[in-house]
Design an enzyme around this catalytic site. Sequence first.
Site, PDB file in Angstrom:
ATOM      1  N   ARG A  55       0.848  -1.191   0.000  1.00 33.75           N
ATOM      2  CA  ARG A  55       0.000   0.000   0.000  1.00 33.75           C
ATOM      3  C   ARG A  55       0.883   1.239   0.000  1.00 33.75           C
ATOM      4  NH1 ARG A  55       2.203   1.976   3.598  1.00 33.75           N
ATOM      5  NH2 ARG A  55       0.733   3.664   3.513  1.00 33.75           N
ATOM      6  N   GLY A  56       0.226   2.391  -0.212  1.00 34.91           N
ATOM      7  CA  GLY A  56       0.988   3.626  -0.402  1.00 34.91           C
ATOM      8  C   GLY A  56       1.147   3.838  -1.905  1.00 34.91           C
ATOM      9  N   ALA A  57       0.781   5.045  -2.377  1.00 35.05           N
ATOM     10  CA  ALA A  57       0.634   5.251  -3.822  1.00 35.05           C
ATOM     11  C   ALA A  57       1.848   4.798  -4.663  1.00 35.05           C
ATOM     12  CB  ALA A  57       0.279   6.714  -4.079  1.00 35.05           C
ATOM     13  N   GLN A 187      -1.829   2.821   9.883  1.00 33.61           N
ATOM     14  CA  GLN A 187      -0.556   2.894   9.143  1.00 33.61           C
ATOM     15  C   GLN A 187       0.470   3.755   9.862  1.00 33.61           C
ATOM     16  OE1 GLN A 187      -3.590   3.317   7.768  1.00 33.61           O
ATOM     17  NE2 GLN A 187      -3.658   2.714   5.621  1.00 33.61           N
ATOM     18  N   ASP A 227      -2.071  10.728  -2.433  1.00 33.79           N
ATOM     19  CA  ASP A 227      -2.450   9.624  -3.325  1.00 33.79           C
ATOM     20  C   ASP A 227      -2.793  10.125  -4.716  1.00 33.79           C
ATOM     21  OD1 ASP A 227      -2.956   8.571  -0.457  1.00 33.79           O
ATOM     22  OD2 ASP A 227      -2.828   6.830  -1.775  1.00 33.79           O
TER      23      ASP A 227
HETATM   24  O1  MRU Z   1      -4.610   3.274   2.025  1.00 39.13           O
HETATM   25  P1  MRU Z   1      -3.128   3.450   1.910  1.00 39.13           P
HETATM   26  O2  MRU Z   1      -2.377   2.925   3.094  1.00 39.13           O
HETATM   27  O3  MRU Z   1      -2.591   2.934   0.588  1.00 39.13           O
HETATM   28  O4  MRU Z   1      -2.946   5.018   1.911  1.00 39.13           O
HETATM   29  C1  MRU Z   1      -1.665   5.563   1.864  1.00 39.13           C
HETATM   30  C2  MRU Z   1      -1.636   7.019   2.055  1.00 39.13           C
HETATM   31  O5  MRU Z   1      -2.629   7.695   2.157  1.00 39.13           O
HETATM   32  C3  MRU Z   1      -0.304   7.638   2.000  1.00 39.13           C
HETATM   33  O6  MRU Z   1      -0.198   8.709   2.886  1.00 39.13           O
HETATM   34  C4  MRU Z   1      -0.106   8.100   0.562  1.00 39.13           C
HETATM   35  O7  MRU Z   1      -0.227   7.016  -0.339  1.00 39.13           O
HETATM   36  C5  MRU Z   1       1.153   8.708   0.332  1.00 39.13           C
HETATM   37  S1  MRU Z   1       2.300   7.411   0.213  1.00 39.13           S
HETATM   38  C6  MRU Z   1       3.742   7.897  -0.179  1.00 39.13           C
END
Ligand code: MRU
Length: 335
Positions: A55-57, A187, A227
């Site tokens: 996870r994380g963009a 997270q 994201d």
């Molecule tokens: O639902 P997730 O854990 O994928 O969400 C991640 C986030 O919101 C992060 O803050 C975002 O992707 C930035 S990651 C570098």
Amino acid sequence: MRILTEHGPKDYQAVWMEGGKLKMIDQRLLPEKFEIVVFEDVEDVGRAIKDMTVRGAPAIGAAAAYGMALAALKGKDLDESGELLKSQRPTAHDLFYAVDFMLGALKRGEEPTKAANRYANQIVEKCRLIGVNGALLIKDGDKIMTHCNAGALATVDYGTALAPIRVAWRGRKKLFVYVSETRPRLQGMKLTAYELRNEEIPHAIIVDGASGHFMRKGVDLVIVGADSVALNGDFANKIGTFEKAVLAKELRIPFYVAAPISTFDFDTESGKDIVIEDRDEDEVLVMNGKRIAPEGCGALNPSFDMTPAKYVTGFITEIGVLDPEQIARVRGARI
Ligand code: MRU
């Protein structure tokens, strides 16, 4: 990223390809268990994106790039595989960007693993540069607040919001990080605090509702990830980001968004057009496999919120720190 193992510190990336297989750290199990999972099929990579093994963009983008490489190596239909991957999560723009990047590279005849490695390596380099550019905004002794996990786990390596913190810390600046726990998937508590602990960066976990309290007591800057960033500078990030941005403006605390240009969606005019993912209500109602809410009560679980550009002091990117008004001018800077 540095991970403290029982045999001492070891360097890892969040996702990587080895021997024709995709490997990734299972982020659902951290910090209790450090486990590496292995994928050979694009369908399984799709499931790993959906269930948040990764996870994380930017890390989702890299996993999708490798998923496309696996599809190509197995002779699967590339357009269908791309659609399958894109349908797993709707908000992280890097997912769509990575699939399109791979479709272009594969259709030009580039070797699949090489193309996906090129994508992932470029993301790592961009995050390193975000660290260098963002560290200049951090003064010795600063107290910084962040939200969710925008660290190496979320980006293959370095991080977005955590990259400036890592670079400043390695440059011997003293700092302290407030980590909001980030309900419901935690997270912040489980992943960001884990990364900071591994690097021995001073920090404390706070509940999401304590942000205003600590901001008023003396936070010097807020840095979050994103994201998706729209053309006008509105952006989506983990639920709870918007209220931190409003509080920061009210209390005159600089509020920065760290993201590579691959997270910028130049085809989306403003934040109202960003698709916000709704996730299962059980993420809110159930904890560690046990229902914690009264029977008969439901929950709403938007995974992200949208913060208007007027709350953003600047976007920390690989090409420098941008004002929201400058976004439209950097369209050509993507890989
Ligand atoms: O639902 P997730 O854990 O994928 O969400 C991640 C986030 O919101 C992060 O803050 C975002 O992707 C930035 S990651 C570098």
